[in-house]
Design a protein around this motif. Structure first.
Motif, PDB file in Angstrom:
ATOM      1  N   ALA A 138       0.807  -1.220   0.000  1.00 27.30           N
ATOM      2  CA  ALA A 138       0.000   0.000   0.000  1.00 27.30           C
ATOM      3  C   ALA A 138       0.839   1.269   0.000  1.00 27.30           C
ATOM      4  O   ALA A 138       0.283   2.368   0.021  1.00 27.30           O
ATOM      5  N   LEU A 139       2.164   1.148  -0.046  1.00 33.38           N
ATOM      6  CA  LEU A 139       3.008   2.344   0.007  1.00 33.38           C
ATOM      7  C   LEU A 139       2.658   3.378  -1.064  1.00 33.38           C
ATOM      8  O   LEU A 139       2.669   4.583  -0.766  1.00 33.38           O
ATOM      9  N   PRO A 140       2.331   2.993  -2.313  1.00 32.64           N
ATOM     10  CA  PRO A 140       1.985   4.032  -3.295  1.00 32.64           C
ATOM     11  C   PRO A 140       0.807   4.906  -2.862  1.00 32.64           C
ATOM     12  O   PRO A 140       0.744   6.086  -3.240  1.00 32.64           O
ATOM     13  N   VAL A 141      -0.101   4.347  -2.084  1.00 30.42           N
ATOM     14  CA  VAL A 141      -1.224   5.160  -1.598  1.00 30.42           C
ATOM     15  C   VAL A 141      -0.725   6.191  -0.593  1.00 30.42           C
ATOM     16  O   VAL A 141      -1.109   7.363  -0.626  1.00 30.42           O
ATOM     17  N   TRP A 142       0.148   5.773   0.316  1.00 31.87           N
ATOM     18  CA  TRP A 142       0.704   6.737   1.278  1.00 31.87           C
ATOM     19  C   TRP A 142       1.517   7.811   0.562  1.00 31.87           C
ATOM     20  O   TRP A 142       1.497   8.980   0.962  1.00 31.87           O
ATOM     21  N   GLU A 143       2.209   7.445  -0.501  1.00 30.86           N
ATOM     22  CA  GLU A 143       2.977   8.444  -1.250  1.00 30.86           C
ATOM     23  C   GLU A 143       2.042   9.447  -1.912  1.00 30.86           C
ATOM     24  O   GLU A 143       2.352  10.654  -1.980  1.00 30.86           O
ATOM     25  N   ALA A 144       0.880   8.978  -2.377  1.00 33.04           N
ATOM     26  CA  ALA A 144      -0.109   9.905  -2.933  1.00 33.04           C
ATOM     27  C   ALA A 144      -0.693  10.783  -1.827  1.00 33.04           C
ATOM     28  O   ALA A 144      -0.928  11.992  -2.029  1.00 33.04           O
ATOM     29  N   TYR A 145      -0.931  10.197  -0.652  1.00 36.20           N
ATOM     30  CA  TYR A 145      -1.349  10.984   0.506  1.00 36.20           C
ATOM     31  C   TYR A 145      -0.364  12.127   0.768  1.00 36.20           C
ATOM     32  O   TYR A 145      -0.769  13.259   1.080  1.00 36.20           O
ATOM     33  N   ALA A 146       0.933  11.797   0.713  1.00 39.22           N
ATOM     34  CA  ALA A 146       1.954  12.783   1.064  1.00 39.22           C
ATOM     35  C   ALA A 146       1.816  14.044   0.223  1.00 39.22           C
ATOM     36  O   ALA A 146       1.918  15.168   0.737  1.00 39.22           O
ATOM     37  N   GLU A 147       1.576  13.864  -1.063  1.00 35.30           N
ATOM     38  CA  GLU A 147       1.437  15.019  -1.950  1.00 35.30           C
ATOM     39  C   GLU A 147       0.254  15.885  -1.533  1.00 35.30           C
ATOM     40  O   GLU A 147       0.349  17.127  -1.497  1.00 35.30           O
ATOM     41  N   VAL A 148      -0.857  15.242  -1.184  1.00 37.73           N
ATOM     42  CA  VAL A 148      -2.038  15.996  -0.766  1.00 37.73           C
ATOM     43  C   VAL A 148      -1.791  16.684   0.576  1.00 37.73           C
ATOM     44  O   VAL A 148      -2.100  17.867   0.757  1.00 37.73           O
ATOM     45  N   LEU A 149      -1.240  15.954   1.525  1.00 41.46           N
ATOM     46  CA  LEU A 149      -1.036  16.527   2.856  1.00 41.46           C
ATOM     47  C   LEU A 149      -0.018  17.662   2.840  1.00 41.46           C
ATOM     48  O   LEU A 149      -0.163  18.641   3.585  1.00 41.46           O
ATOM     49  N   GLU A 150       0.989  17.551   2.006  1.00 40.50           N
ATOM     50  CA  GLU A 150       1.944  18.654   1.889  1.00 40.50           C
ATOM     51  C   GLU A 150       1.242  19.916   1.379  1.00 40.50           C
ATOM     52  O   GLU A 150       1.562  21.023   1.803  1.00 40.50           O
ATOM     53  N   GLY A 151       0.259  19.731   0.497  1.00 47.32           N
ATOM     54  CA  GLY A 151      -0.531  20.864   0.040  1.00 47.32           C
ATOM     55  C   GLY A 151      -1.404  21.457   1.125  1.00 47.32           C
ATOM     56  O   GLY A 151      -1.842  22.616   1.017  1.00 47.32           O
ATOM     57  N   GLU A 152      -1.649  20.690   2.191  1.00 49.73           N
ATOM     58  CA  GLU A 152      -2.433  21.162   3.325  1.00 49.73           C
ATOM     59  C   GLU A 152      -1.545  21.754   4.427  1.00 49.73           C
ATOM     60  O   GLU A 152      -2.039  22.119   5.489  1.00 49.73           O
ATOM     61  N   GLY A 153      -0.247  21.815   4.176  1.00 43.43           N
ATOM     62  CA  GLY A 153       0.649  22.429   5.146  1.00 43.43           C
ATOM     63  C   GLY A 153       1.412  21.453   6.031  1.00 43.43           C
ATOM     64  O   GLY A 153       2.137  21.877   6.939  1.00 43.43           O
ATOM     65  N   TYR A 154       1.272  20.154   5.789  1.00 43.02           N
ATOM     66  CA  TYR A 154       1.982  19.163   6.585  1.00 43.02           C
ATOM     67  C   TYR A 154       3.366  18.884   6.006  1.00 43.02           C
ATOM     68  O   TYR A 154       3.579  18.963   4.794  1.00 43.02           O
ATOM     69  N   SER A 155       4.290  18.531   6.888  1.00 48.87           N
ATOM     70  CA  SER A 155       5.530  17.882   6.491  1.00 48.87           C
ATOM     71  C   SER A 155       5.282  16.381   6.593  1.00 48.87           C
ATOM     72  O   SER A 155       4.711  15.915   7.583  1.00 48.87           O
ATOM     73  N   VAL A 156       5.695  15.624   5.581  1.00 50.02           N
ATOM     74  CA  VAL A 156       5.319  14.206   5.502  1.00 50.02           C
ATOM     75  C   VAL A 156       6.538  13.349   5.165  1.00 50.02           C
ATOM     76  O   VAL A 156       7.367  13.720   4.338  1.00 50.02           O
ATOM     77  N   ALA A 157       6.605  12.192   5.806  1.00 48.40           N
ATOM     78  CA  ALA A 157       7.617  11.190   5.479  1.00 48.40           C
ATOM     79  C   ALA A 157       6.916   9.852   5.290  1.00 48.40           C
ATOM     80  O   ALA A 157       6.010   9.508   6.063  1.00 48.40           O
ATOM     81  N   THR A 158       7.316   9.106   4.280  1.00 46.33           N
ATOM     82  CA  THR A 158       6.748   7.784   4.023  1.00 46.33           C
ATOM     83  C   THR A 158       7.879   6.788   3.783  1.00 46.33           C
ATOM     84  O   THR A 158       9.003   7.171   3.430  1.00 46.33           O
ATOM     85  N   GLY A 159       7.576   5.521   3.933  1.00 46.04           N
ATOM     86  CA  GLY A 159       8.570   4.496   3.651  1.00 46.04           C
ATOM     87  C   GLY A 159       8.131   3.154   4.191  1.00 46.04           C
ATOM     88  O   GLY A 159       7.036   3.012   4.743  1.00 46.04           O
ATOM     89  N   VAL A 160       8.976   2.153   4.030  1.00 47.39           N
ATOM     90  CA  VAL A 160       8.727   0.810   4.538  1.00 47.39           C
ATOM     91  C   VAL A 160       9.738   0.520   5.640  1.00 47.39           C
ATOM     92  O   VAL A 160      10.951   0.661   5.427  1.00 47.39           O
ATOM     93  N   LEU A 161       9.233   0.159   6.808  1.00 42.86           N
ATOM     94  CA  LEU A 161      10.079  -0.141   7.955  1.00 42.86           C
ATOM     95  C   LEU A 161      10.080  -1.635   8.234  1.00 42.86           C
ATOM     96  O   LEU A 161       9.084  -2.322   8.023  1.00 42.86           O
ATOM     97  N   ARG A 162      11.200  -2.113   8.765  1.00 42.02           N
ATOM     98  CA  ARG A 162      11.334  -3.497   9.201  1.00 42.02           C
ATOM     99  C   ARG A 162      11.140  -3.531  10.713  1.00 42.02           C
ATOM    100  O   ARG A 162      11.882  -2.875  11.460  1.00 42.02           O
ATOM    101  N   THR A 163      10.149  -4.268  11.160  1.00 42.94           N
ATOM    102  CA  THR A 163       9.790  -4.186  12.570  1.00 42.94           C
ATOM    103  C   THR A 163      10.878  -4.707  13.496  1.00 42.94           C
ATOM    104  O   THR A 163      11.024  -4.222  14.621  1.00 42.94           O
ATOM    105  N   GLU A 164      11.667  -5.698  13.058  1.00 43.07           N
ATOM    106  CA  GLU A 164      12.713  -6.207  13.953  1.00 43.07           C
ATOM    107  C   GLU A 164      13.768  -5.145  14.232  1.00 43.07           C
ATOM    108  O   GLU A 164      14.495  -5.208  15.229  1.00 43.07           O
TER     109      GLU A 164
END
Length: 315
Positions: A138-164
């Motif tokens: 689902a990362l591409p959806v979060w990346e699309a979110y980032a573009e919208v949220l940045e337009g709303e004044g947010y600073s945004v970071a996205t990525g895939v984390l390894r839980t271990e």
């Protein structure tokens, strides 16, 4: 001041317990609500789509882990097949255009759009922080979110984390989004070494802690081997094996089906709900309630990952 958070698709409390963000969770599943109630977590038993930010005007943090069944490799893949349509919907939402969610093949797929609705719906102040997690697909959806949220004044970071790498005693990858209205958003830096097959726990970057093994959190079990069908397509030849001195496989709703054997190959009792919860980061005494507890555990946000995301979003 006490942080007030609203947790969408709240699950059995992994994110709240790890993040230590007091507030209220919205959860539809009756069994999961039973666990939340037993754990003393403030809960609205209802459908996220029927509520909005105006119902929780004091909330300054928004978190969500939408249903992943249509995106995960183990699911039917309908969500993955509609990623382009989802991304287009995110862009339309950012432009304040109407989105018809009935066009998606599975209603659960459209639920990934709900956190964005909450984030941009007109209300007084916005959220100081937003934390979202999902399966890597689902990362591409979060990346699309980032573009919208940045337009709303947010600073945004996205990525895939390894839980271990954040102290969870299992290997699990999660697509995450962290957004902030004040300050620069960042993903949490790893605190533990990545797990590599054949690389001993004590070896690796000395600046990082060793990854956490099953034996570290389940010492009462003694040595054992886990035999998993996960990801094998049912082919016994492909069954994965991990010993107790390694992290667990990704914890899913099928964890109660895992076989355990001792070093001599004798069958051992299968993991209890308490033990499965520990592998997801929960305390051993977490008050699991209702039925389908294994699915509740598998759907939960790993507790230590939640703590790392919350620290990155609010500190």
């Amino acid at each position: 001041m006490t942080t007030q958070a609203v947790h969408l698709f709240a699950g059995p409390g992994g994110l709240e317990h790890g993040a230590q963000l007091p507030g209220v969770g919205i959860e539809l599943d009756t069994n999961t609500v039973a666990t939340r109630t037993a754990a003393g977590l403030p809960t609205v038993h209802g459908d996220v789509t029927k509520y909005g930010p105006a119902d929780f005007p004091d909330a300054t943090v928004l978190t969500a882990g939408p249903p992943c069944q249509t995106f995960t490799i183990a699911g039917d893949g309908s969500g993955r097949a509609e990623l382009d349509r989802l991304i287009a919907a995110v862009k339309r939402m950012g432009a304040r255009d109407h989105v018809d969610t009935s066009v998606f093949a599975d209603p659960r797929t459209a639920l990934i759009l709900e956190p964005l609705r909450w984030a941009i719906e007109d209300f007084e102040h916005g959220y100081n922080a937003i934390i979202l997690e999902q399966v890597p697909q689902a990362l591409p959806v979060w990346e699309a979110y980032a573009e919208v949220l940045e337009g709303e004044g947010y600073s945004v970071a996205t990525g895939v984390l390894r839980t271990e790498q954040h102290g969870v005693p299992q290997t699990r990858r999660r697509a995450v989004l962290v957004a902030r209205l004040v300050g620069e958003a960042r993903l949490p830096a790893p605190t533990h070494r990545p797990y590599r097959k054949g690389v001993p726990q004590h070896e690796g970057d000395p600046a990082l802690l060793p990854w956490v093994s099953m034996a570290d959190v389940l010492p009462h079990r003694g040595p054992f081997t886990v035999i998993s069908n996960y990801g094998t397509g049912g082919d016994p030849r492909n069954r994965g094996r991990r010993t107790s001195d390694q992290p667990a496989f990704t914890v899913t709703g099928k964890i109660s089906r895992l076989r355990l054997i001792d070093p001599d190959g004798r069958e051992l009792p299968r993991l209890t709900h308490a033990e499965a919860g520990v592998l997801q980061g929960f305390p051993a005494d977490w008050p699991w309630a209702g039925s389908d507890v294994a699915q509740q555990i598998g759907n939960a946000c790993p507790v230590q990952l939640a703590a790392a995301l919350a620290a990155a979003a609010t500190n």
